[in-house]
Design a protein around this motif. Structure first.
Motif, PDB file in Angstrom:
ATOM      1  N   ALA A  59       0.782  -1.186  -0.059  1.00 43.07           N
ATOM      2  CA  ALA A  59      -0.144  -0.072  -0.042  1.00 43.07           C
ATOM      3  C   ALA A  59       0.949   1.411   0.010  1.00 43.07           C
ATOM      4  N   PHE A  96      -4.818  -1.809  -4.837  1.00 37.97           N
ATOM      5  CA  PHE A  96      -4.314  -1.637  -3.606  1.00 37.97           C
ATOM      6  C   PHE A  96      -4.588  -0.169  -2.936  1.00 37.97           C
ATOM      7  N   LYS A  97      -5.661   0.174  -3.167  1.00 35.89           N
ATOM      8  CA  LYS A  97      -5.981   1.577  -2.464  1.00 35.89           C
ATOM      9  C   LYS A  97      -6.605   1.579  -1.191  1.00 35.89           C
ATOM     10  N   SER A 107     -10.616  -2.358  -4.894  1.00 33.37           N
ATOM     11  CA  SER A 107      -9.489  -2.340  -3.963  1.00 33.37           C
ATOM     12  C   SER A 107      -9.497  -4.050  -3.060  1.00 33.37           C
ATOM     13  N   GLN A 166      -9.628  -3.667   0.639  1.00 30.57           N
ATOM     14  CA  GLN A 166     -10.878  -3.128   1.357  1.00 30.57           C
ATOM     15  C   GLN A 166     -11.397  -4.232   1.880  1.00 30.57           C
TER      16      GLN A 166
END
Lengths: 348, 310
Positions: B143, B152-153, B249, B252
């Motif tokens: 990240a 990968f946010k 993502s 998440q």
């Protein structure tokens, strides 16, 4: 060899069936519902059946919603729930029902913050702000201002909540709905809600797992669960402006604070209760029984058991981390038990 | 009745009885579908097709949509396949072709033992071991440096779609591994020797023979794993984060269909709420059915092509 095992299994099953049948000889009272009071009820049923060998209990802890469904359908002799039935739900019932309070529970905020000891002070607005996603960092001025003795870390708040429908969530969201206008407008209360932020954990253990494993996490669990797992619990400012730590006494105090205004049907919420010592996120748990019992012997046994539960039974609560009903409430419940009848005759 | 029962009563009886058993299974499936359909009618009437594409899940206002759950089920399962297939096929090739004999049995036995672990144990292990390790060792650094990639946010919590995918992949490895090994074992020894005798290396032998022979079988093994991943409930709900949102993502939290049913069914009061959960069950049922039928169809094509190729 396989054949042998098959025969063996058959024989074992037969014996099981026989012993089961003979065990069913005493009067069996069937109940279903809430999971929260299940450890207490198990203890009660065990102790009561030992003292009264003629009565046995079979309780399925399938959840409050399930308990209400089953007592509505009449498939059990009593139901159990952590949230009182709604008017709408009570209209579907075949007869009048009584909510008999049996114990008190508390829901407590728990957290995982290095360098911050147990007893972090929070207010209803901060708690609602965190769960609404408005307060996102631990060193938010609102939190820091209340906790001047500790240095609040500059860390993200990770919010954890229950993912399964539960009475715990109902009490918690009921509290936030009662004390915070924003929460009431945006989310509301219920056994499951549309959470604005956060991670869902299944059961108390799931939420505790997220909190324990995630630095900076906050969650809510039952008081008993927090105590037994030695989690860091927060103090909350109650209705009268005092910061209280969640204890069994503070929970009982909430019920005592509400005793005067307790309605006759006991369908009352204890959140944000008055009283200096009151823990604000408290709730009752109820056993649901029909006023008019269909079976005299069963009805009598249920009434006798409930009479025992609000007297002797209350002494067992503290050992299992439940808060006992305060005296004025017990007296009121005792009166209500006299209403349970068979063909118009009280079974008390 | 054209079969040669020869008028033998016992034969006839046996045929009819076993036939009845076969139909009973079919009948159960039809009944299951019918009950799911009947119970989901209130939700179907209220939401219709929008149920599939709506992302709101609000039990308080009784507004329901299944999109985040469908998304979560598909993404976590495919992630699991993506990780598990290369691992298990590679392991299968090693065990069958390279491993010294003393290693074969213990390694494959241990790998297959993974299948015997109850899923709740996987879930607990996921919460207490996998998620923290994944978070600190993999997600945080990724990240930090690759956070600009949408996959990968966002903030790193731990419980996430990625955690669910990784856990699922571990759970389905034994299935894919053991079926792949069976498939590899069916390669005729002569074909292998033929490739080697033509001067092929071991790698070429594996590539050519497996490419010829084993793709349909490995595909079948993959579908078996996928089927299990789609329906897995307990382990997934413990690590996926249970957040009804469809987010790109992988870091998440998400939610899956089986998980939401298991989580909310017991306390679902209100007809529309309960019915919406049943409707999710119906969608899952149809989805698994569709995956299996599609797999069957692809498999037939593959087998036909493979046999033509030889």
């Amino acid at each position: 060899m396989k054949k042998f095992y098959g025969v063996l299994a058959g024989v074992v099953a037969m014996f099981a069936a026989v012993s089961f049948a003979s065990a069913a000889d005493p009067l069996t009272i069937n109940g279903a519902g809430a999971t929260f009071p299940y450890p207490l009820y198990s203890k009660w049923f065990y102790e009561y059946s030992n003292a009264h060998p003629g009565v046995r209990f079979n309780y399925q802890s399938i959840g409050s919603g399930g308990g209400i469904k089953q007592i509505t359908a009449g498939t059990v002799n009593f139901g159990a729930t952590d949230a009182p039935m709604t008017e709408e739900g009570m209209k579907k019932l075949p007869g009048a029902i009584l909510h008999i309070p049996t114990a008190l529970g508390a829901v407590v905020p728990v957290y995982n913050l290095d360098g911050v000891p147990a007893g972090l002070k929070l207010t209803s607005d901060i708690l609602a702000g965190i769960y609404l996603g408005k307060i996102t960092r631990w060193n938010d001025p609102k939190i820091a201002e209340l906790n001047k003795t500790v240095t609040m870390p500059n860390a993200d708040i990770v919010v954890a909540h229950r993912s399964d429908g539960s009475g715990t969530t109902d009490i918690f969201t009921n509290y936030l709905t009662t004390v915070n206008i924003d929460w009431r407008a945006k989310v509301g209360r219920g056994p499951s809600v549309n959470w604005p932020v956060g991670i869902g954990g299944k059961g108390n253990e799931g939420v505790a797992g997220v909190v324990k494993q995630t630095p900076g996490a906050i969650g809510y669990v039952e008081l008993a669960y927090a105590k037994q797992n030695k989690m860091k619990v927060a103090s909350l400012r109650n209705k009268e402006g005092h910061f209280v730590a969640p204890t069994l006494e503070a929970t009982s105090a909430a019920a005592a604070g509400m005793a005067k205004s307790m309605p006759d049907d006991f369908r009352v919420s204890l959140v944000d209760a008055p009283g200096k010592e009151s823990w604000p996120i408290s709730g009752l748990t109820w056993i649901l029984v029909y006023k008019d019992q269909a079976d005299a012997a069963r009805g009598k046994a249920i009434v006798q058991f409930l009479k025992w539960a609000i007297r002797d039974g209350q002494k067992m609560e503290a050992a299992l981390d439940y808060a006992a009903l305060p005296k004025p409430v017990v007296e009121k419940v005792d009166k209500a038990l006299k209403q349970i009848s068979f063909k118009g005759k009280s079974l008390y | 009745m054209s079969r040669k029962t020869g008028g033998n009563f016992k034969d006839l009886l046996f045929e009819r009885t076993t036939g009845a058993f076969a139909f009973l299974v079919l009948f159960l499936a039809v009944l299951l579908f019918a009950v799911l359909l009947r119970e989901s009618l209130p939700a179907l009437r209220k939401f219709g097709g929008s149920f599939l594409v709506t992302g709101t899940w609000d039990p308080v206002l009784e507004k329901f949509g299944a999109l985040p759950f469908i998304y979560g089920t598909i993404v976590s399962s495919f992630l699991a396949i993506l990780i598990a297939v290369p691992l298990s096929v590679g392991a299968a090739i090693f065990i069958n072709e390279y491993a010294p004999p003393w290693m074969k049995t213990p390694v494959s036995f241990l790998a297959e033992l993974l299948a015997a672990i109850p899923s709740v144990i996987y879930g607990l292990w996921g919460i207490f071991v996998l998620v923290p390790v994944l978070r600190d060792v993999f997600m945080k650094p990724v990240a930090k440096y690759l956070g600009w990639i949408p996959l990968f946010k966002g903030p790193v919590y731990g419980p996430s779609m990625l955690a669910a995918g990784v856990l699922l992949s571990i759970m389905i490895i034994p299935f894919i591994l053991s079926v792949s090994r069976e498939v590899l074992a069916t390669i005729p020894q002569r074909q292998k020797e033929a490739v080697l005798s033509l001067g092929g290396t071991r790698w070429e032998m594996i590539r050519i023979v497996i490419g010829q022979h084993c793709i349909p079988g490995i595909f079948g093994a993959t579908i078996l794993g996928l089927g299990r991943a789609l329906g897995e409930t307990m382990a997934v709900t413990m690590v996926i984060g249970n957040r009804p949102e469809a987010i790109l993502s992988l870091f998440q939290p998400g939610y899956s269909m089986a998980a939401v049913i298991a989580n909310e069914f017991t306390e679902a009061v209100g007809d529309v709420y309960l019915s919406s959960l049943v409707l999710i069950g119906l969608i899952l049922f149809v989805m698994t059915l569709a995956v299996n039928l599609a797999a069957k169809w692809i498999l037939t094509k593959m087998v036909a092509r493979a046999s033509r190729g030889i």
